[in-house]
Design a protein around this motif. Structure first.
Motif, PDB file in Angstrom:
ATOM      1  N   GLN A 110       0.846  -1.192   0.000  1.00  0.00           N
ATOM      2  CA  GLN A 110       0.000   0.000   0.000  1.00  0.00           C
ATOM      3  C   GLN A 110       0.886   1.248   0.000  1.00  0.00           C
TER       4      GLN A 110
ATOM      5  N   GLY B 149       0.359   4.389  -0.031  1.00  0.00           N
ATOM      6  CA  GLY B 149      -0.030   5.512   0.819  1.00  0.00           C
ATOM      7  C   GLY B 149       0.472   5.397   2.249  1.00  0.00           C
ATOM      8  N   THR B 150       0.579   4.172   2.735  1.00  0.00           N
ATOM      9  CA  THR B 150       0.992   3.960   4.124  1.00  0.00           C
ATOM     10  C   THR B 150       2.334   3.253   4.257  1.00  0.00           C
ATOM     11  N   GLY B 151       2.821   2.681   3.160  1.00  0.00           N
ATOM     12  CA  GLY B 151       4.081   1.944   3.212  1.00  0.00           C
ATOM     13  C   GLY B 151       3.955   0.582   3.870  1.00  0.00           C
ATOM     14  N   THR B 152       2.726   0.088   3.964  1.00  0.00           N
ATOM     15  CA  THR B 152       2.482  -1.192   4.622  1.00  0.00           C
ATOM     16  C   THR B 152       2.101  -2.257   3.600  1.00  0.00           C
TER      17      THR B 152
ATOM     18  N   ALA C  24      -0.724  -5.095   2.931  1.00  0.00           N
ATOM     19  CA  ALA C  24      -2.050  -5.530   3.353  1.00  0.00           C
ATOM     20  C   ALA C  24      -2.018  -7.019   3.701  1.00  0.00           C
TER      21      ALA C  24
ATOM     22  N   ARG D 129      12.101   7.965   7.317  1.00  0.00           N
ATOM     23  CA  ARG D 129      11.255   9.037   7.848  1.00  0.00           C
ATOM     24  C   ARG D 129      11.599   9.253   9.317  1.00  0.00           C
TER      25      ARG D 129
ATOM     26  N   VAL E 279      11.209   2.951   5.920  1.00  0.00           N
ATOM     27  CA  VAL E 279       9.854   2.757   5.422  1.00  0.00           C
ATOM     28  C   VAL E 279       9.911   2.270   3.976  1.00  0.00           C
TER      29      VAL E 279
ATOM     30  N   GLU F  10       8.446   2.572   0.157  1.00  0.00           N
ATOM     31  CA  GLU F  10       7.825   3.583  -0.689  1.00  0.00           C
ATOM     32  C   GLU F  10       7.666   3.044  -2.104  1.00  0.00           C
ATOM     33  N   ASP F  11       6.776   3.659  -2.847  1.00  0.00           N
ATOM     34  CA  ASP F  11       6.595   3.290  -4.247  1.00  0.00           C
ATOM     35  C   ASP F  11       7.884   3.571  -5.017  1.00  0.00           C
TER      36      ASP F  11
ATOM     37  N   GLN G 104      -9.822  -3.753   1.056  1.00  0.00           N
ATOM     38  CA  GLN G 104      -8.879  -2.647   1.245  1.00  0.00           C
ATOM     39  C   GLN G 104      -8.539  -1.937  -0.065  1.00  0.00           C
TER      40      GLN G 104
END
Length: 240
Positions: free
Chosen positions: A32, A34-37, A39, A131, A141, A143-144, A186
């Motif tokens: 994801q 947006g959150t770096g997580t 799912a 971050r 983190v 990231e895309d 999600q």
């Protein structure tokens, strides 16, 4: 000049990784931005293991049969080892003797996340960044990576689930695994969580991929069996 472990590969170096595996594509979709997580982390190893077995089935490297008590077993097809290292490791494991699907999922799943993530980083699909945490400490983190490949995969899955496009076998397996992982809700911004989408996703889980997949009947059946075992593992078996 030595290359950092998390530095994307270029040119011939990238080609040596070969084509992305189904498990890589699934992990990239589950990421994801947006959150770096990721799912579905709680049951991720079942899902990734299912993708590895599905990939082996699509490549006609493994098949399933029925063992004692009606359990489903996976067995390697003799003299058909895959070239990919991660797939080959699983093929070697099941080539020792036929094993229950649940046994294979539990055996291979826990070790998959790290090497698959490292591959996605080397391909430039995901990158590691830093971050500030609490304004004091640097934390790593995800990231895309800017490759655009996640967007293409998501579009393929959306076309199948929302637009009703008849899927290629690989996309059908990817959508089925995504559905089986329980994470589809999600993705509601890109793939609306509607009754038709839910129905189509369940059809793919069952191996109903469309008339064009007739030639893939064996792989389709094996993949459906694997996906349903992933669902059982993710919803019934104890989670660590």
């Amino acid at each position: 000049m030595n290359q950092r472990p998390d530095e994307p590969l270029v040119g011939g170096e990238a080609q040596r990784l070969g084509a992305p595996t189904l498990a890589e594509d699934l992990l990239l979709l589950l990421f994801q931005p947006g959150t770096g997580t990721i799912a579905g982390e709680n049951t991720l190893f079942y899902t990734l293991a299912g993708a590895v077995l599905a990939d082996l089935a699509l490549g006609h490297h493994v098949r399933t049969d029925t063992g004692w008590g009606g359990t489903t077993r996976v067995e390697a097809i003799e003299n058909r080892p895959p070239s990919d290292d991660i797939l080959r490791s699983t093929w070697d494991y099941v080539s020792q003797k036929p094993r229950g699907v649940q046994t294979v999922l539990a055996a291979i799943g826990p070790t998959l996340r790290s090497p698959l993530l490292n591959r996605l980083i080397k391909r430039g699909d995901i990158r590691r960044g830093t971050r500030k945490a609490l304004g004091l400490f640097n934390t790593t983190v995800l990231e895309d990576g800017g490759s655009g490949r996640r967007g293409h995969l998501l579009e393929d899955v959306r076309d199948v689930l929302v637009e009703g496009t008849e899927p290629r076998p690989r996309v059908a397996a990817l959508a089925a695994l995504l559905s089986g992982s329980g994470t589809l809700p999600q993705f509601h911004h890109e793939i609306p969580w509607t009754s038709p989408v839910i129905t189509r996703a369940k059809e793919l889980e069952q191996g109903n991929w469309g008339a064009g997949a007739t030639a893939e009947a064996v792989a389709r059946t094996v993949t459906a069996t694997i996906v349903n075992n992933v669902i059982i593992a993710a919803t019934v078996l104890p989670r660590n």
